[in-house]
Structures are given as structure tokens and as C-alpha cells.
Motif scaffolding. Structure first.
Motif, PDB file in Angstrom:
ATOM      1  N   ASN A  87      24.794   1.442  -4.134  1.00 23.91           N
ATOM      2  CA  ASN A  87      24.576   0.914  -5.471  1.00 23.91           C
ATOM      3  C   ASN A  87      23.364   1.532  -6.148  1.00 23.91           C
ATOM      4  O   ASN A  87      22.677   0.878  -6.938  1.00 23.91           O
ATOM      5  N   ALA A  88      23.079   2.796  -5.856  1.00 20.48           N
ATOM      6  CA  ALA A  88      21.952   3.489  -6.475  1.00 20.48           C
ATOM      7  C   ALA A  88      22.461   4.666  -7.297  1.00 20.48           C
ATOM      8  O   ALA A  88      23.393   5.367  -6.887  1.00 20.48           O
ATOM      9  N   THR A  89      21.872   4.871  -8.452  1.00 14.96           N
ATOM     10  CA  THR A  89      22.198   6.028  -9.277  1.00 14.96           C
ATOM     11  C   THR A  89      21.296   7.196  -8.873  1.00 14.96           C
ATOM     12  O   THR A  89      20.317   7.021  -8.147  1.00 14.96           O
ATOM     13  N   HIS A  97      17.455  10.310  -2.124  1.00 20.78           N
ATOM     14  CA  HIS A  97      18.343  11.437  -2.430  1.00 20.78           C
ATOM     15  C   HIS A  97      19.784  11.014  -2.155  1.00 20.78           C
ATOM     16  O   HIS A  97      20.277  11.105  -1.024  1.00 20.78           O
ATOM     17  N   VAL A  98      20.455  10.510  -3.187  1.00 24.47           N
ATOM     18  CA  VAL A  98      21.790   9.944  -2.992  1.00 24.47           C
ATOM     19  C   VAL A  98      22.918  10.872  -3.439  1.00 24.47           C
ATOM     20  O   VAL A  98      24.094  10.552  -3.237  1.00 24.47           O
ATOM     21  N   GLY A 133      19.018   4.399   4.442  1.00 24.02           N
ATOM     22  CA  GLY A 133      17.797   4.836   3.773  1.00 24.02           C
ATOM     23  C   GLY A 133      17.689   4.353   2.343  1.00 24.02           C
ATOM     24  O   GLY A 133      16.965   4.956   1.544  1.00 24.02           O
ATOM     25  N   ARG A 134      18.364   3.252   2.020  1.00 24.67           N
ATOM     26  CA  ARG A 134      18.430   2.795   0.624  1.00 24.67           C
ATOM     27  C   ARG A 134      17.108   2.274   0.081  1.00 24.67           C
ATOM     28  O   ARG A 134      16.909   2.223  -1.128  1.00 24.67           O
ATOM     29  N   ARG A 148      15.531   3.052  -5.410  1.00 22.34           N
ATOM     30  CA  ARG A 148      15.629   2.235  -4.204  1.00 22.34           C
ATOM     31  C   ARG A 148      16.583   1.081  -4.481  1.00 22.34           C
ATOM     32  O   ARG A 148      16.645   0.561  -5.593  1.00 22.34           O
ATOM     33  N   SER A 149      17.308   0.652  -3.481  1.00 22.79           N
ATOM     34  CA  SER A 149      18.300  -0.405  -3.697  1.00 22.79           C
ATOM     35  C   SER A 149      18.334  -1.360  -2.516  1.00 22.79           C
ATOM     36  O   SER A 149      17.843  -1.045  -1.430  1.00 22.79           O
ATOM     37  N   ILE A 150      18.914  -2.520  -2.755  1.00 22.78           N
ATOM     38  CA  ILE A 150      19.109  -3.523  -1.719  1.00 22.78           C
ATOM     39  C   ILE A 150      20.489  -4.135  -1.899  1.00 22.78           C
ATOM     40  O   ILE A 150      21.129  -3.976  -2.949  1.00 22.78           O
ATOM     41  N   VAL A 151      20.950  -4.838  -0.861  1.00 20.04           N
ATOM     42  CA  VAL A 151      22.220  -5.551  -0.941  1.00 20.04           C
ATOM     43  C   VAL A 151      21.947  -7.051  -0.907  1.00 20.04           C
ATOM     44  O   VAL A 151      20.916  -7.495  -0.407  1.00 20.04           O
TER      45      VAL A 151
END
Length: 257
Positions: A87-89, A97-98, A133-134, A148-151
């Protein structure tokens, strides 16, 4: 394939788990089709561990993003349906680095589109794909793109729904043998555990059989404001998902509190 068709390959309407698939990585951000790598389909036997997963399990792949995509695709051969929860752009100067994840998803879509379930096939079990590595422990500097993202528990089916599909446990696959799960994932797992699912862990480092684990109650578990508190300091993107430029000191904060 169009980007819309690529996402549909991952989230076909007839798969019940598709409603949780995140479309964020499929947003067209200028990646030319020629840049999409050719992904060689790995078989489940090539993974070397899926046979250790107990029956009636859902799987959570807490692995480096591209590895998670590859393993999820391989588990399709074992009766699982991979559900991307990235869920990261991505943008220039991103902290995480997604782009390799996005490219792997798009490449894998071409394989998934040829592996759709057929009438009479048993309903697949869910396999949730995460990027380990989110959320690196960094302090974003001004001018960086903070993705940076979380669930959250809401990003997953409830234990009640999983159990209604005869799922009895969740197996979390990690790359190493860390003693604890990431804080955001602990909220998900503890909720499942509280509501009757057994939680198990499998480490690629040791290649042992999945082991039952007890997930202690996280701080703030079950509170309405947990989502707001957890997201404090994270930057949401106007198009959905996480990702926004860290403002310079003279500019506005640029994120939601």
C-alpha cells in the motif's frame, strides 16, 4: 495488458479474497511496458517449503516485497490465491524502494491471467502478500518522499470470515527467525488469535515445520483511535495508500495527523 487488466488478474471478481487486494501498486506512474521484467514462474516445489503448511491454513508472507510476490505466485499451484496488500506509492527520492514490487506484480499478472481458477476447482485459500521492509526505522528528512506504510486489521478478513471458510490457523512466513512480529502485524495476528485462529510461524532461515506462537496483546489493541495513533507521522497519498513529500520546514506539514 492494460494496468486495469493486470489488477483484475490479481483480483478477479469470482475470488472472494479479491476484495482485500490493494490497487495502489497498479496506479500508472509512467513505467514503460518495456521495463517490466520477464518473471519466470517458480513452482511450489521450487520454494522447498509449502508442503510444510498445515491444511486449512491461510498464509501471510512477511518477506521482502519481490520475494513475497514470487512466493505468492508459486503458492497458486498449492491451492492458494495471492492477495497483494502492498500500500505504498513510489516516486523519486522514496524512502522505501517499492518500484521492484510494482514491476514484479505487473509481470506476475501475465502468469496469473493464464492460471485462473476453473469451474469445479475447490475455492482457494488466501495468501496475503506483505513487504517486510514497509516501515524502516528512519526519520524522514525534508525533501524525501516518505512512503513508509503499515497494515491495519481492517486490511485483512476477520477471523470469523476466515473460519467460515474452514480456515483454522494462519501461518506467517518470515525470512529470518526474529522473535517478534512487526508492531502493525501484531495487531492483526492478536485479533485473529483472540477470535479463535491459531497463529503459526515459519522461518525461511531454519526451514523447520511451522511452529505455534502466542501473540501477546499489543499496546492500544482494539481501541478506536489505534488507527489514527498508528498512522501518526505517516503520509497518506491523495490517490490512496501511503506516500507524500516531506515538506521543508517553511512549508505545511503535508500529512494527516
Amino acid at each position: 495488458m492494460s494496468i486495469h487488466a493486470e489488477f483484475e488478474a490479481w483480483a478477479p471478481e469470482h475470488i472472494v479474497w479479491s476484495r482485500w487486494a490493494k490497487p495502489t501498486m497498479f496506479v500508472d506512474q509512467g513505467t514503460p511496458l518495456a521495463a517490466i521484467p520477464k518473471l519466470l514462474p517458480m513452482t511450489s516445489e521450487g520454494l522447498g517449503w509449502p508442503q510444510a503448511i498445515p491444511p486449512r491454513s491461510c498464509v501471510v508472507l512477511e518477506l521482502p516485497g519481490p520475494m513475497s510476490v514470487e512466493a505468492g505466485l508459486a503458492l497458486r499451484d498449492r491451492g492458494y490465491w495471492p492477495v497483494p496488500l502492498f500500500n505504498a506509492t513510489h516516486a523519486t527520492g522514496a524512502i522505501v524502494h517499492v518500484e521492484p514490487i510494482a514491476l514484479a506484480l505487473r509481470a506476475a499478472a501475465r502468469i496469473l491471467s493464464a492460471r485462473q481458477t476453473q469451474p469445479g476447482d475447490p475455492p482457494p485459500l488466501p495468501c496475503f502478500l506483505l513487504d517486510a521492509g514497509r516501515c524502516p526505522p528512519v526519520s524522514p528528512s525534508p525533501g524525501r518522499y516518505d512512503n513508509r506504510s503499515i497494515v491495519f486489521p481492517q486490511d485483512f478478513p476477520s477471523a470469523t470470515m476466515l473460519r467460515s471458510h474452514s480456515i483454522e490457523q494462519a501461518v506467517v512466513v518470515t525470512h529470518d527467525a526474529r522473535d517478534t512480529f512487526a508492531p502493525d502485524l501484531r495487531h492483526v495476528l492478536h485479533g485473529w488469535q483472540r477470535d479463535g485462529l491459531r497463529i503459526m510461524r515459519f522461518s525461511l532461515e531454519f526451514h523447520e515445520s511451522p511452529q505455534p506462537v502466542q501473540v501477546d496483546r499489543p499496546s492500544g489493541f482494539g481501541m478506536f483511535w489505534q488507527r489514527i495513533v498508528a498512522a501518526s507521522g505517516f503520509r497518506r497519498n491523495a490517490a490512496g495508500g501511503f506516500g507524500s513529500l516531506v515538506p521543508m520546514p517553511s512549508e505545511s506539514s503535508g500529512h494527516y495527523g
